[in-house]
Design a protein around this motif. Sequence first.
Motif, short mmCIF file in Angstrom:
data_model
loop_
_atom_site.label_atom_id
_atom_site.label_comp_id
_atom_site.label_asym_id
_atom_site.label_seq_id
_atom_site.Cartn_x
_atom_site.Cartn_y
_atom_site.Cartn_z
N ASN A 1 0.82 -1.21 0.00
CA ASN A 1 0.00 0.00 0.00
C ASN A 1 0.86 1.27 0.00
OD1 ASN A 1 -2.60 1.51 0.43
ND2 ASN A 1 -1.52 2.07 2.31
N ALA A 2 1.90 1.28 0.82
CA ALA A 2 2.76 2.48 0.88
C ALA A 2 3.38 2.76 -0.49
CB ALA A 2 3.83 2.30 1.94
N LEU A 3 3.81 1.71 -1.17
CA LEU A 3 4.44 1.89 -2.49
C LEU A 3 3.42 2.28 -3.55
CD1 LEU A 3 6.97 -1.08 -2.54
CD2 LEU A 3 7.36 1.30 -1.87
N GLU A 4 2.23 1.71 -3.45
CA GLU A 4 1.20 1.98 -4.45
C GLU A 4 0.77 3.45 -4.43
OE1 GLU A 4 0.16 0.28 -6.87
OE2 GLU A 4 -1.72 1.24 -7.45
N GLN A 5 0.94 4.10 -3.26
CA GLN A 5 0.52 5.50 -3.17
C GLN A 5 1.41 6.44 -3.97
OE1 GLN A 5 -2.42 5.82 -1.76
NE2 GLN A 5 -2.10 3.61 -1.50
N LEU A 6 2.67 6.05 -4.18
CA LEU A 6 3.64 6.99 -4.74
C LEU A 6 3.25 7.48 -6.13
CD1 LEU A 6 7.04 5.40 -3.59
CD2 LEU A 6 5.55 6.99 -2.38
N LYS A 7 2.62 6.61 -6.91
CA LYS A 7 2.29 7.01 -8.29
C LYS A 7 1.29 8.16 -8.32
CE LYS A 7 -1.70 4.05 -9.07
NZ LYS A 7 -2.19 2.79 -9.57
N ASN A 8 0.48 8.27 -7.27
CA ASN A 8 -0.59 9.27 -7.30
C ASN A 8 -0.07 10.71 -7.23
OD1 ASN A 8 -2.74 7.54 -7.65
ND2 ASN A 8 -2.90 7.10 -5.47
N PHE A 9 1.15 10.88 -6.75
CA PHE A 9 1.68 12.25 -6.71
C PHE A 9 1.83 12.81 -8.12
CE2 PHE A 9 3.45 10.50 -2.65
CZ PHE A 9 2.62 11.25 -1.83
N LEU A 10 2.14 11.92 -9.07
CA LEU A 10 2.32 12.38 -10.45
C LEU A 10 0.99 12.81 -11.09
CD1 LEU A 10 4.96 9.85 -11.73
CD2 LEU A 10 5.14 12.33 -11.92
N SER A 11 -0.13 12.46 -10.46
CA SER A 11 -1.42 12.86 -11.03
C SER A 11 -1.74 14.33 -10.74
CB SER A 11 -2.54 11.95 -10.49
OG SER A 11 -2.77 12.20 -9.11
N TYR A 12 -0.97 14.94 -9.84
CA TYR A 12 -1.19 16.35 -9.49
C TYR A 12 -0.32 17.23 -10.39
CZ TYR A 12 -3.56 14.73 -5.30
OH TYR A 12 -4.44 14.12 -4.45
N PRO A 13 -0.93 18.05 -11.25
CA PRO A 13 -0.11 18.86 -12.18
C PRO A 13 0.95 19.68 -11.46
CG PRO A 13 -2.44 19.01 -12.74
CD PRO A 13 -2.37 18.25 -11.45
N PHE A 14 0.60 20.26 -10.31
CA PHE A 14 1.57 21.12 -9.63
C PHE A 14 2.71 20.33 -8.98
CE2 PHE A 14 -0.13 20.20 -5.43
CZ PHE A 14 -1.50 20.05 -5.63
N LEU A 15 2.55 19.02 -8.85
CA LEU A 15 3.65 18.19 -8.34
C LEU A 15 4.44 17.58 -9.50
CD1 LEU A 15 1.95 16.18 -5.45
CD2 LEU A 15 3.27 18.29 -5.31
N LYS A 16 3.73 17.23 -10.56
CA LYS A 16 4.38 16.54 -11.67
C LYS A 16 5.52 17.37 -12.24
CE LYS A 16 3.26 14.21 -15.99
NZ LYS A 16 2.20 13.79 -16.90
N ASP A 17 5.26 18.66 -12.44
CA ASP A 17 6.30 19.52 -13.01
C ASP A 17 7.53 19.54 -12.13
OD1 ASP A 17 4.59 20.07 -15.04
OD2 ASP A 17 3.98 22.05 -14.29
N ARG A 18 7.31 19.68 -10.84
CA ARG A 18 8.47 19.74 -9.93
C ARG A 18 9.17 18.40 -9.83
NH1 ARG A 18 7.98 21.73 -4.37
NH2 ARG A 18 10.21 22.04 -4.65
N LEU A 19 8.39 17.31 -9.87
CA LEU A 19 9.01 15.98 -9.84
C LEU A 19 9.88 15.76 -11.08
CD1 LEU A 19 5.95 13.95 -8.55
CD2 LEU A 19 8.21 13.96 -7.47
N ASN A 20 9.37 16.17 -12.22
CA ASN A 20 10.12 15.94 -13.45
C ASN A 20 11.34 16.84 -13.58
OD1 ASN A 20 8.56 13.83 -14.27
ND2 ASN A 20 7.20 15.03 -15.57
N ARG A 21 11.32 17.94 -12.84
CA ARG A 21 12.50 18.81 -12.83
C ARG A 21 13.46 18.43 -11.70
NH1 ARG A 21 8.71 23.16 -13.80
NH2 ARG A 21 8.81 23.72 -11.61
N ASN A 22 13.15 17.34 -11.01
CA ASN A 22 13.98 16.87 -9.89
C ASN A 22 14.07 17.89 -8.75
OD1 ASN A 22 14.62 14.25 -10.27
ND2 ASN A 22 16.76 14.58 -10.81
N GLU A 23 13.05 18.70 -8.62
CA GLU A 23 13.01 19.65 -7.50
C GLU A 23 12.31 19.04 -6.30
OE1 GLU A 23 12.41 23.49 -10.49
OE2 GLU A 23 10.88 23.04 -8.98
N LEU A 24 11.74 17.88 -6.52
CA LEU A 24 10.93 17.24 -5.49
C LEU A 24 11.17 15.74 -5.59
CD1 LEU A 24 8.51 17.56 -3.44
CD2 LEU A 24 6.99 17.32 -5.40
N GLU A 25 11.32 15.08 -4.46
CA GLU A 25 11.47 13.63 -4.49
C GLU A 25 10.42 12.99 -3.60
OE1 GLU A 25 15.16 12.17 -2.72
OE2 GLU A 25 15.45 14.14 -1.84
#
Length: 260
Positions: free
Chosen positions: A197-221
């Motif tokens: 369950n803990a691992l399955e949650q991680l993918k959902n962060f990418l569904s948030y546009p304001f997180l996806k951009d920062r994740l893809n720029r490696n500003e957020l882990e």
Amino acid sequence: MASSFSLRKGMSRILDGIMKYRQTLRPLLLEEFQKVATGPSPEGLLLTCVDSRVVASRITQAVPGQLFIVRNPGNLVPNHNCFRNNVTVGGECAALELACSINKAQVIVVIGHSDCKAMNLLYSIRDDLKSPSKGPLEDWLRVHGRGTIEQFKKLESTTCFERKLIFAGAQHYEDDFEAYIDPYNQFKPSDKFSQVNALEQLKNFLSYPFLKDRLNRNELEVHALWTDISKGEVYMFSFQEKTFVKIDETSYKTLALECI
Ligand SMILES: [Zn+2]
């Protein structure tokens, strides 16, 4: 007061705790409070279960102003689709925006734990999702825990839960990642379920546009921790080792290399 502290219950004990804090911890933390009183810059967000035994700020030794903490039953991350078109509002979505968009937190950590009552319930109804829900907790778990059930069913289809699972991208440019759940078979199936369950949650962060951009720029882990509450041990999911690794004096340096 000290001798009767553990005998008191409810609000009386909370009040006693605040008095104890005033006399012991407050003097030590006062400088920290004053530093962040006008301009905090939190570095991260912990998303953990509401369970009273998960003491997230204690096990991380967090100081005032360092971390946002969001709690819900089962440490679930609702997919952003749930909030589209303003049909539903949710604290998790708002907290993620506050922490990672309005503020610029650098890390999000999902913390799962052993003997999770929410996960135990979802585990117990995993083959019976069509029956009527018995209350809001079941509703919450059924809506946001489906992915966990699907992943776990792949795992339990093998005799010793040894199957490698593939989880959808969490960071690192949306790459999928692989995981072996409890390879030394130390934990009961419902605890393996909680780790999935803990691992399955991680993918959902990418569904948030304001997180996806920062994740893809490696500003957020994003990371996953899991704590065994009976032993007080904390495990970190290692994307390198592809499993949860106990954080201790032996593993610490290697695990630290996986942090940006
Ligand atoms: Zn829990």
